[in-house]
Motif scaffolding. Structure first.
Motif, PDB file in Angstrom:
ATOM      1  N   THR A  69       0.846  -1.185   0.000  1.00  0.00           N
ATOM      2  CA  THR A  69       0.000   0.000   0.000  1.00  0.00           C
ATOM      3  C   THR A  69       0.882   1.236   0.000  1.00  0.00           C
ATOM      4  OG1 THR A  69      -1.709  -1.149   1.280  1.00  0.00           O
ATOM      5  CG2 THR A  69      -1.847   1.245   1.186  1.00  0.00           C
ATOM      6  N   ILE A  70       0.568   2.179  -0.878  1.00  0.00           N
ATOM      7  CA  ILE A  70       1.306   3.441  -0.963  1.00  0.00           C
ATOM      8  C   ILE A  70       0.310   4.579  -0.799  1.00  0.00           C
ATOM      9  CG2 ILE A  70       2.821   4.891  -2.344  1.00  0.00           C
ATOM     10  CD1 ILE A  70       3.685   2.462  -3.907  1.00  0.00           C
ATOM     11  N   THR A  71       0.586   5.486   0.127  1.00  0.00           N
ATOM     12  CA  THR A  71      -0.264   6.650   0.326  1.00  0.00           C
ATOM     13  C   THR A  71       0.579   7.913   0.273  1.00  0.00           C
ATOM     14  OG1 THR A  71      -0.056   6.546   2.732  1.00  0.00           O
ATOM     15  CG2 THR A  71      -1.884   5.332   1.752  1.00  0.00           C
ATOM     16  N   ASP A  72      -0.106   9.048   0.317  1.00  0.00           N
ATOM     17  CA  ASP A  72       0.587  10.335   0.287  1.00  0.00           C
ATOM     18  C   ASP A  72       1.302  10.588   1.610  1.00  0.00           C
ATOM     19  OD1 ASP A  72      -2.374  10.577   1.007  1.00  0.00           O
ATOM     20  OD2 ASP A  72      -1.534  12.356   1.933  1.00  0.00           O
ATOM     21  N   GLU A  73       2.217  11.535   1.597  1.00  0.00           N
ATOM     22  CA  GLU A  73       2.918  11.945   2.814  1.00  0.00           C
ATOM     23  C   GLU A  73       2.707  13.441   3.021  1.00  0.00           C
ATOM     24  OE1 GLU A  73       7.000  10.963   2.381  1.00  0.00           O
ATOM     25  OE2 GLU A  73       6.689   8.796   2.583  1.00  0.00           O
ATOM     26  N   PRO A  74       2.318  13.858   4.222  1.00  0.00           N
ATOM     27  CA  PRO A  74       2.091  15.283   4.479  1.00  0.00           C
ATOM     28  C   PRO A  74       3.313  16.116   4.116  1.00  0.00           C
ATOM     29  CG  PRO A  74       1.331  13.952   6.330  1.00  0.00           C
ATOM     30  CD  PRO A  74       2.074  13.016   5.414  1.00  0.00           C
ATOM     31  N   GLY A  75       3.068  17.244   3.495  1.00  0.00           N
ATOM     32  CA  GLY A  75       4.156  18.158   3.164  1.00  0.00           C
ATOM     33  C   GLY A  75       4.877  17.844   1.877  1.00  0.00           C
ATOM     34  N   THR A  76       4.439  16.827   1.147  1.00  0.00           N
ATOM     35  CA  THR A  76       5.073  16.477  -0.125  1.00  0.00           C
ATOM     36  C   THR A  76       4.041  16.530  -1.247  1.00  0.00           C
ATOM     37  OG1 THR A  76       4.634  14.098   0.061  1.00  0.00           O
ATOM     38  CG2 THR A  76       6.658  14.933   1.074  1.00  0.00           C
TER      39      THR A  76
END
Length: 462
Positions: A69-76
Motif C-alpha cells: 500500500t502506498i499513500t501520500d505523505e504530508p508536506g510532499t
C-alpha cells in the motif's frame, strides 16, 4: 512448475532495494467471471479489493488483498510521492518473461484535505494505491491470475506456498459459486444535501464570472441515500456494469467503504510509448427517439456555451500534451459521445510519449481538467473551495492503474458513488459560465445523477 524463492539468481543482486524483494508468479486460468473473482475475494481478503474494466471492454483487472500500500505523505507533492515510491518497488521486481506485470491501482482525492470538518470521506487519504496480493487480468481472450509478494524476509518459500493455496481457492470459488445477484436494493430515503446552498453558489459564481474573476467554474452537489439492507460491493458493480456498458467501470474498496462508478471520461492512457486522452465537456440529455436524439445532439454541437466549455478542455489538454509528448495530434472538431443517459462533446488527443514523461506526470498536469474544475484552473479551484461547501473526496478525481512497464490508464471518477453498508453518497456537478442559469444547472445535475441513482434502485420520480 512452481519456482523456489530462496537462493535466487543474479537478478536479485542488482535490485535497487536489496532489502526488499518483489516477487510475482502468473498462471493461466479459464472460465472465471471477474465479478465472481471479486466476490470470492471477500472471503479471503475482505475490505481490500479493486475492480477495473475499460470503456472498450477489452481489458478487465481485479485485485484481491494488498501486497503493498502506498499513500501520500504530508508536506510532499502526492503525485510525485506515489510515483517515486512505485519506482523503487519496480526496481526490486523479480519476474520471468511469462509473468504479467504487477499493477498499482488506486486514486487521488479531488483536493488535498484542508478542513478538519468530518465528512463521509474520512477513511480515504489524499492518495491511496495498492499492489494486489492476487491479480486477475482478462485481455485478448486470456484469463491470467498472478500472485504478488513483497517481502524483506530472506526466506519466502512458506509464504508463497500459502499464497498459492489461497490463489487456487479463489479460482475454485470464482468458477463454481452461483452468479452474482442483480437484484437492486430497496431504497428507503433520498435526501438532497444543501440544495439552497447550491443554487446560491451557482448564482454567486455566475456573478463573479461576469465580473471577470474566472471564465468557468464547476460546482457540484450531492445526494444521500439510505437502504433497507447493506449493499455488497459486488452487487453495486454488477448493477452499474449492466446499466452503463460504454463506460469505465471501477471500484476501490477501503475498509467498510467502497467507491465505485461508471465514467465515460478517460483522463490519460499510456500504452507502448503512446499517450491517449479525451476532451469531454459539454452535455445534453438523450432523446426518447432516434430523431429526437439526433436533434438534441445537433443542438449540443451548435451550442455556443457548451462549445466554449469544451474548448477550455481542449486547450488545456493539448497544452499538457505539447509539454509532455514528443509530438501529438487532436481532432479539429468535437464529435458526440453517447452513453445511456447523456450525450457529451468529445475530442480525442493522441501523442508520442516524451523520453522522460510518465503516467503520473500526466495525471499531475491534467488534474483537474476544466471539465471538472474550471478555467483558469488555479482561480477556479479557489472559487470552488470558497463556494461549493462540499468534500468531493475521490469524485471527479483520477482513478486508475499503472504497471511496472509504465503502461496504464486513469479515468476521471464522475458518475460515481461512495458506498458504506446501508448508505450511499452520489455526486454531480456542472460547468458554470457567464450566462448560466441556476435552475437549469440544477436540472442538469439530475441528468448526471441518474446513472448511479438507477444502479442503486432509485429513480427521478420518487
Amino acid at each position: 512448475m512452481n519456482r523456489k524463492f530462496t537462493d535466487l539468481p543474479s537478478r536479485e543482486k542488482t535490485a535497487a532495494m536489496p532489502h526488499v524483494r518483489f516477487f510475482t508468479e502468473t498462471i493461466e486460468a479459464g472460465g472465471i467471471s471477474p465479478l465472481s473473482f471479486f466476490e470470492a475475494g471477500a472471503f479471503i481478503h475482505d475490505s481490500h479489493r479493486f475492480y477495473w474494466e475499460n470503456a472498450s471492454k477489452t481489458m478487465t483487472l481485479v485485485g484481491i488483498g494488498h501486497a503493498l500500500t502506498i499513500t501520500d505523505e504530508p508536506g510532499t507533492d502526492r503525485f510525485d510521492t506515489i510515483e517515486s515510491k512505485w519506482k523503487h518497488y519496480c526496481d526490486a521486481l523479480i519476474k520471468e518473461d511469462k509473468d504479467m506485470d504487477p499493477v498499482l491501482f488506486g486514486g487521488f482525492s479531488f483536493e488535498e484535505k484542508r478542513s478538519s470538518t468530518p465528512s463521509e470521506w474520512e477513511n480515504f487519504p489524499d492518495a491511496l494505491f495498492a499492489v494486489p496480493t492476487f491479480q486477475l487480468k482478462i485481455e485478448n481472450g486470456k484469463t491470467l491470475v498472478a500472485i504478488n509478494l513483497i517481502s524483506e524476509e530472506t526466506e519466502t518459500v512458506l509464504q508463497f506456498e500459502a499464497l498459492r493455496k489461497q490463489r487456487d481457492q479463489l479460482i475454485h470459488m470464482a468458477q463454481v459459486q452461483e452468479s452474482v445477484s442483480t437484484e437492486k436494493p430497496l431504497l428507503l430515503s433520498m435526501k438532497e444535501l444543501s440544495k439552497g446552498h447550491y443554487l446560491k453558489a451557482v448564482q454567486r459564481i455566475t456573478e463573479k464570472i461576469q465580473m471577470g474573476e474566472a471564465e468557468k467554474v464547476v460546482i457540484a452537489r450531492k445526494l444521500a441515500l439510505q437502504f433497507e439492507q447493506p449493499i455488497p460491493p459486488v452487487a453495486a458493480l454488477q448493477s452499474v456494469a449492466n446499466e452503463q456498458r460504454d463506460s469505465y467501470n471501477f471500484g476501490l474498496e477501503n475498509g467498510s467503504q467502497f467507491f465505485f462508478g461508471a465514467t465515460p471520461e478517460r483522463l490519460i492512457e499510456i500504452k507502448d510509448g503512446q499517450a491517449f486522452s479525451a476532451c469531454v465537456a459539454g452535455s445534453i440529455k438523450r432523446g426518447s427517439s432516434a430523431d429526437e436524439d439526433q436533434q438534441l445532439g445537433n443542438e449540443l454541437l451548435g451550442d455556443k456555451k457548451n462549445r466554449e466549455e469544451h474548448q477550455y478542455v481542449v486547450d488545456m489538454i493539448t497544452g499538457v500534451f505539447d509539454l509532455l509528448c514528443a509530438s501529438y495530434t487532436a481532432a479539429s472538431r468535437p464529435k458526440l459521445m453517447k452513453v445511456r443517459d447523456i450525450q457529451h462533446l468529445h475530442t480525442p488527443v493522441q501523442g508520442r510519449l516524451g523520453a522522460e514523461s510518465s503516467i503520473f506526470q500526466f495525471v499531475k498536469a491534467l488534474h483537474p481538467t476544466p471539465a471538472l474544475g474550471g478555467f483558469p484552473t488555479p482561480i477556479a479551484r479557489e472559487l470552488i473551495r470558497q463556494e461549493e461547501n462540499l468534500d468531493r473526496g475521490y469524485y471527479a478525481a483520477p482513478v486508475g492503474w499503472t504497471d511496472v512497464s509504465g503502461n496504464g490508464e486513469f479515468a476521471v471518477a464522475i458518475r460515481s458513488a461512495l458506498l458504506e453498508q446501508k448508505n450511499a453518497w452520489l455526486y454531480a456537478g456542472g460547468g458554470i459560465v457567464a450566462d448560466s442559469d441556476p435552475t437549469q444547472e440544477y436540472e442538469e445535475t439530475w441528468v448526471k445523477f441518474r446513472p448511479m441513482l438507477r444502479a442503486l434502485g432509485g429513480s427521478l420520480n420518487g
